[in-house]
Each structure stands twice: as C-alpha cells, then as structure tokens.
Design a protein around this motif. Sequence first.
Motif, PDB file in Angstrom:
ATOM      1  N   UNK A 260       0.830  -1.202   0.000  1.00  0.00           N
ATOM      2  CA  UNK A 260       0.000   0.000   0.000  1.00  0.00           C
ATOM      3  C   UNK A 260       0.870   1.260   0.000  1.00  0.00           C
ATOM      4  N   UNK A 261       1.898   1.261   0.820  1.00  0.00           N
ATOM      5  CA  UNK A 261       2.756   2.450   0.935  1.00  0.00           C
ATOM      6  C   UNK A 261       3.589   2.687  -0.322  1.00  0.00           C
ATOM      7  N   UNK A 262       3.795   1.647  -1.128  1.00  0.00           N
ATOM      8  CA  UNK A 262       4.599   1.788  -2.340  1.00  0.00           C
ATOM      9  C   UNK A 262       3.764   1.809  -3.621  1.00  0.00           C
ATOM     10  N   UNK A 263       2.438   1.834  -3.481  1.00  0.00           N
ATOM     11  CA  UNK A 263       1.569   2.014  -4.638  1.00  0.00           C
ATOM     12  C   UNK A 263       1.195   0.758  -5.384  1.00  0.00           C
TER      13      UNK A 263
ATOM     14  N   UNK B 259       4.121  13.012   1.205  1.00  0.00           N
ATOM     15  CA  UNK B 259       3.279  12.929   0.004  1.00  0.00           C
ATOM     16  C   UNK B 259       2.141  11.931   0.221  1.00  0.00           C
ATOM     17  N   UNK B 260       0.930  12.335  -0.135  1.00  0.00           N
ATOM     18  CA  UNK B 260      -0.248  11.489   0.020  1.00  0.00           C
ATOM     19  C   UNK B 260      -0.177  10.311  -0.951  1.00  0.00           C
ATOM     20  N   UNK B 261      -0.371   9.093  -0.456  1.00  0.00           N
ATOM     21  CA  UNK B 261      -0.235   7.922  -1.324  1.00  0.00           C
ATOM     22  C   UNK B 261      -1.367   7.822  -2.348  1.00  0.00           C
ATOM     23  N   UNK B 262      -2.487   8.499  -2.109  1.00  0.00           N
ATOM     24  CA  UNK B 262      -3.610   8.422  -3.041  1.00  0.00           C
ATOM     25  C   UNK B 262      -3.497   9.437  -4.174  1.00  0.00           C
ATOM     26  N   UNK B 263      -2.896  10.577  -3.895  1.00  0.00           N
ATOM     27  CA  UNK B 263      -2.879  11.654  -4.895  1.00  0.00           C
ATOM     28  C   UNK B 263      -1.476  12.044  -5.363  1.00  0.00           C
TER      29      UNK B 263
ATOM     30  N   UNK C  36       7.213   7.754  -5.336  1.00  0.00           N
ATOM     31  CA  UNK C  36       8.120   6.823  -6.010  1.00  0.00           C
ATOM     32  C   UNK C  36       9.475   7.431  -6.314  1.00  0.00           C
ATOM     33  N   UNK C  37       9.554   8.751  -6.298  1.00  0.00           N
ATOM     34  CA  UNK C  37      10.849   9.404  -6.487  1.00  0.00           C
ATOM     35  C   UNK C  37      11.691   9.369  -5.210  1.00  0.00           C
ATOM     36  N   UNK C  38      11.042   9.069  -4.076  1.00  0.00           N
ATOM     37  CA  UNK C  38      11.722   9.070  -2.782  1.00  0.00           C
ATOM     38  C   UNK C  38      12.117   7.679  -2.309  1.00  0.00           C
ATOM     39  N   UNK C  39      11.468   6.651  -2.857  1.00  0.00           N
ATOM     40  CA  UNK C  39      11.564   5.323  -2.268  1.00  0.00           C
ATOM     41  C   UNK C  39      12.278   4.318  -3.172  1.00  0.00           C
ATOM     42  N   UNK C  40      12.642   3.204  -2.556  1.00  0.00           N
ATOM     43  CA  UNK C  40      13.054   2.019  -3.290  1.00  0.00           C
ATOM     44  C   UNK C  40      12.597   0.818  -2.477  1.00  0.00           C
TER      45      UNK C  40
ATOM     46  N   UNK D  65      -5.882   6.434   5.217  1.00  0.00           N
ATOM     47  CA  UNK D  65      -4.958   7.205   4.398  1.00  0.00           C
ATOM     48  C   UNK D  65      -3.548   7.095   4.952  1.00  0.00           C
ATOM     49  N   UNK D  66      -2.593   7.505   4.145  1.00  0.00           N
ATOM     50  CA  UNK D  66      -1.190   7.439   4.541  1.00  0.00           C
ATOM     51  C   UNK D  66      -0.388   8.424   3.717  1.00  0.00           C
TER      52      UNK D  66
END
Length: 271
Positions: free
Chosen positions: A72-75, A89-93, A99-103, A83-84
């Motif tokens: 959920x947190x990674x889309x 950054x809101x995961x829904x919007x 995705x630019x911040x995570x791996x 919500x999260x």
Amino acid sequence: MSIENQDGSTEINNNRSNSHSIEVNAIKKHYKGKGSTPTVKALDGVSFHVNKGEVFGLLGPNGAGKSTIISILTGILSPTDGDASVGGCDIKTEMKNVKELISVCPQEPAVYKFLSGEGNIEFFGNMYTLSKEYIAKRSEELLKLLGLYDDRKRKAKGYSGGMLRQLSLIISLISDPEILFLDEPTVGMDPRNRRKVWDFLENLTGKDKTIILTTHYIEEAERLCDRVAIIDYGHLIALGTPQELIKEHEVKNLEEVFMKITGRSILEGMY
C-alpha cells in the motif's frame, strides 16, 4: 498505551514528533469473498508513524499483513479505507512523488536471470537515469560491501537463493533512496552474508535514510530496529523499541513477546 479511534481502529500512543517520514492512519485492506466466503480483512485499521532516519520493523507471522502494508505504501495496492503519507506525500494523490523518494527490496527477488549480477545492477540503474560513471562506482561499492563482488560476472540464473537476495538488495540501493522498504531481505542467506547485510544496514543509520524492515529473524529485528510494530491478523497489537517491549512483557526476546500476546509463534507458517 493504545487508543481506540472512532472507526474502531487502534493506534499505539507514543510521543509523536514533527519529523515523521511515514504516517499511516486507520489503513484497511479488505478482500470481498465470493458467495458464502467471508470477507478477508488483510488489514483492519492500522495506524502508526515512522520517524525520519529510523529503522522501523514490521513483525508478525506469514499472512499477518506486513507485506500488505508495504504494498500500500509503495503504490502496488490501494487501501480499502484510511490514508497514509510517505515523505510528506499522500499515497492516493501523490504516488508519483512518493516513487521518487523510495526504493523497494521485495520479498521475492525481481531480477533478470539471463543477465549477470553486474548487468542487472546496470539495467536498473539506467531505469533511474543514473549516469554510467555513477552506476559503475556505486555498483562496485555495493557489490564489495554486500559480498557479491566475486560473482558479479556470473549470470543470475546460476545464483543461489541467498545470492539473489543480495543482488535484489543491491538493486534497491543503487539509486541511494531516501526511504527504503526491505521485505524479508535476508531470507535464504547464509549466516555470514546475513551479518554482512546487518553491518551494512547499521552503517546506513544516521544518514537521514528511513528503513522499513519486515523480518522473521528475531535477532535481526533486535539488532537493527529502533522500533518495531507487531502485526497479527491485520491488527497492530504492540509497538515500541525492542527493549521496551521485552521489559514490558518480562520476557527474553521479541519472539517471546509475540508468544505472550498471541499464544503462537512469530515463525508460524514460515516453514
């Protein structure tokens, strides 16, 4: 201390700060059954926060909901409710920004077995539009640190399960992400290489890098995690530092904490 929200979800009340890297608020993920099959509640109102620069552990047996939270947190999955936010950054919007911040280092290694270890790293580095020089330098550094340098030219199809895990972890680190999700990253590794990974992850702390770690290895969680959330049947049942939870429940380790709370093993369903 836990607090019951109006929607029935539960959150552990710990001293919240303004430096949260991740906020999870009453997240639910339900799968509607067919016919007379009941609805499966993979997550049923989970709330917690992760501080910037923290190694945050998600513990629980197979099917508890740990990987669902990461998805959920990674889309990969959308929540049924709640919500999260990740990195503010809101995961829904704002998932593009997330995705630019995570791996992510997934539970099942996602590599191309017809490529060499080095070739896989270069391929994924190119997907991040990293420079050829940066990829070469970073790749050599990570391959040496994580014990895969001597096998870098071999095709991944000849790698053992543990080596594939090492390669998958290196790929997740090639972009030097701000927030790193590690889903059972050391399963299948021999003890020597597992400890190499632990040493490496410990050296990442204090560098403003947030790590969310799922693991079945109690020693791994106790050594690496600043705090852990224990998940069972889609519910958050305990949260705190490993030392706090061990002291609170008057036991020797986190496995015994889980046993005392639930009456079953954290390793249930793993083998």
